[in-house]
Design an enzyme around this catalytic site. Structure first.
Site, PDB file in Angstrom:
ATOM      1  N   HIS A  69      58.639  61.046  38.335  1.00  0.00           N
ATOM      2  CA  HIS A  69      59.597  60.009  38.738  1.00  0.00           C
ATOM      3  C   HIS A  69      60.079  59.169  37.563  1.00  0.00           C
ATOM      4  CE1 HIS A  69      56.934  56.363  38.820  1.00  0.00           C
ATOM      5  NE2 HIS A  69      55.981  57.218  39.126  1.00  0.00           N
ATOM      6  N   ASP A 179      54.072  54.745  33.171  1.00  0.00           N
ATOM      7  CA  ASP A 179      54.126  55.176  34.566  1.00  0.00           C
ATOM      8  C   ASP A 179      55.576  55.037  35.026  1.00  0.00           C
ATOM      9  OD1 ASP A 179      53.796  55.669  37.272  1.00  0.00           O
ATOM     10  OD2 ASP A 179      52.744  53.787  37.678  1.00  0.00           O
ATOM     11  N   GLU A 209      60.081  56.580  43.561  1.00  0.00           N
ATOM     12  CA  GLU A 209      58.683  56.917  43.865  1.00  0.00           C
ATOM     13  C   GLU A 209      57.872  55.668  44.148  1.00  0.00           C
ATOM     14  OE1 GLU A 209      54.378  57.729  42.948  1.00  0.00           O
ATOM     15  OE2 GLU A 209      55.757  56.274  42.075  1.00  0.00           O
ATOM     16  N   GLU A 210      58.132  54.604  43.381  1.00  0.00           N
ATOM     17  CA  GLU A 210      57.320  53.400  43.470  1.00  0.00           C
ATOM     18  C   GLU A 210      57.494  52.646  44.790  1.00  0.00           C
ATOM     19  OE1 GLU A 210      54.997  52.723  41.574  1.00  0.00           O
ATOM     20  OE2 GLU A 210      55.396  53.471  39.554  1.00  0.00           O
ATOM     21  N   ASP A 232      52.382  62.856  37.110  1.00  0.00           N
ATOM     22  CA  ASP A 232      52.338  61.395  37.172  1.00  0.00           C
ATOM     23  C   ASP A 232      51.187  60.903  36.315  1.00  0.00           C
ATOM     24  OD1 ASP A 232      52.874  58.732  37.950  1.00  0.00           O
ATOM     25  OD2 ASP A 232      53.280  59.330  40.015  1.00  0.00           O
ATOM     26  N   HIS A 320      50.515  49.624  35.875  1.00  0.00           N
ATOM     27  CA  HIS A 320      51.368  48.582  36.452  1.00  0.00           C
ATOM     28  C   HIS A 320      51.243  47.262  35.682  1.00  0.00           C
ATOM     29  CE1 HIS A 320      52.474  50.453  40.587  1.00  0.00           C
ATOM     30  NE2 HIS A 320      52.477  51.349  39.610  1.00  0.00           N
TER      31      HIS A 320
END
Length: 353
Positions: A69, A179, A209-210, A232, A320
């Site tokens: 992604h 990410d 995706e998130e 990922d 994140h």
């Protein structure tokens, strides 16, 4: 940049991580992906959601789809206060504790504006405030401009991303949006290395995706592949405060080969084939059992029917945050393993259980 000279295009990885692209607004990342994939594939297309798919034609009827992604977690402006500060709505999962004192970029129609998320000095906070729970709803962006100028330049709906460059820290690369731009980067590197595969290979840079694997779910309907692979990042809790059983993966341990996450269980035959290839080619690898968190693997696995699926992961510390960190050798191992799977997939494997 300083550090170990990697076997891949570090400048491209830096470009991919440093540009902004939140869920649903991946335009800048998509431009780079299109630019890099176009000379390496036989066909390139985008769809109505913004997924980019580069196809390398194989010599058989078999096909594989690989998805990584493009989107990063970020924010959308929901309100501009009378005194010129911005209130935000999150796009993706944020821990508000990591947002204090961060620099951000506000993406407006007229261009990008630098801003920051301030943190009041402890000198002026009482004990209750110091111990209070941080919430994204309480975050305010300070643009360093007077209220009238902010009102003229910023609108509700403008997007906000964190601001960080990709840097070497020892043998690790650290920055924002690893990410999952590291996986998008792996797709591009694989396209450069693949020569005359037996199976047709669809390399997909997906969107949203998130916020629920949305791009991959749509793509899983549009592409009827015989095998699906997710790419990922994954958790590496190999840091103080965690027991060995909580690490999930460890930096420097090689590419992660997924057994499960909270959204998908890898097809056992696919998992074993990926692991066997890693062993045969002496590619550093480790098994991944992720207790929480979903990936595009699930979006591809059953969106268009029962598709055998597996995944290759890049172990990452501090997910994140703006200091996401990956080991340079794990990036190389993940790319090597992806290429090995794609160049040996011939359509003759029986993945039915």
């Amino acid at each position: 940049m300083n550090g170990t000279d990697p076997s891949f295009d570090i400048d491209l990885l830096a470009e991919l991580t440093e540009i902004g692209g939140v869920p649903g607004y991946e335009d800048r990342v998509r431009e780079v992906v299109r630019r890099e994939l176009e000379p390496e594939v036989d066909r390139l297309r985008t769809d109505g959601m913004g997924n980019v798919v580069g196809t390398i034609e194989g010599t058989s009827d078999a096909s594989v789809v690989v998805a990584g992604h493009m989107d990063e977690i970020g924010f959308i402006v929901k309100h501009v206060t009378d005194d010129g500060f911005l209130q935000l709505d999150p796009l993706g999962g944020w821990d508000a504790r990591v947002l204090k004192a961060q620099r951000v970029t506000v993406h407006t129609e007229e261009g990008d504006l630098p801003g920051l998320i301030g943190s009041p000095p402890p000198h002026t906070m009482d004990e209750e405030e110091l111990e209070g729970r941080d919430e994204v709803a309480d975050v305010r962006v300070d643009l360093g401009l007077d209220a009238d100028t902010v009102a003229e330049q910023v609108s509700v709906g403008d997007l906000v991303t964190t601001r960080q460059s990709l840097e070497w820290v020892g043998d690790h690369l650290t920055g924002k949006a690893l990410d999952n731009r590291v996986s998008v980067f792996a797709l591009i590197e694989a396209a450069r290395r693949l020569k005359a595969p037996t199976a047709t290979v669809h390399l997909a840079a997906t969107v949203q995706e998130e916020v629920g694997l949305r791009g991959a779910k749509a793509l899983g309907v549009d592409i009827d592949a015989d095998l699906a692979l997710g790419l990922d990042t994954t958790v590496a809790n190999d840091v103080p405060g965690f027991e060995a059983g909580e690490h999930v993966t460890e930096l420097g341990g090689g590419a992660g080969i997924k057994l499960k996450d909270s959204s998908a269980i890898a097809n056992p035959k696919v998992h074993r084939r990926i692991r066997s290839l890693a062993e045969e080619r002496s590619i550093p690898h480790q098994t991944e059992v992720l207790p929480a968190g979903g990936t595009d693997t699930a979006g591809l696995q059953f969106a268009g029917g029962a598709t055998p699926a597996g995944a290759i992961s890049f172990p990452t510390r501090y997910l994140h945050t703006v200091t996401e960190s990956v080991h340079v050798e794990d990036i190389a191992a993940g790319i090597d393993l992806l290429v090995a799977v794609l160049e040996t997939e011939g359509g003759d494997a029986d993945y039915a259980l």
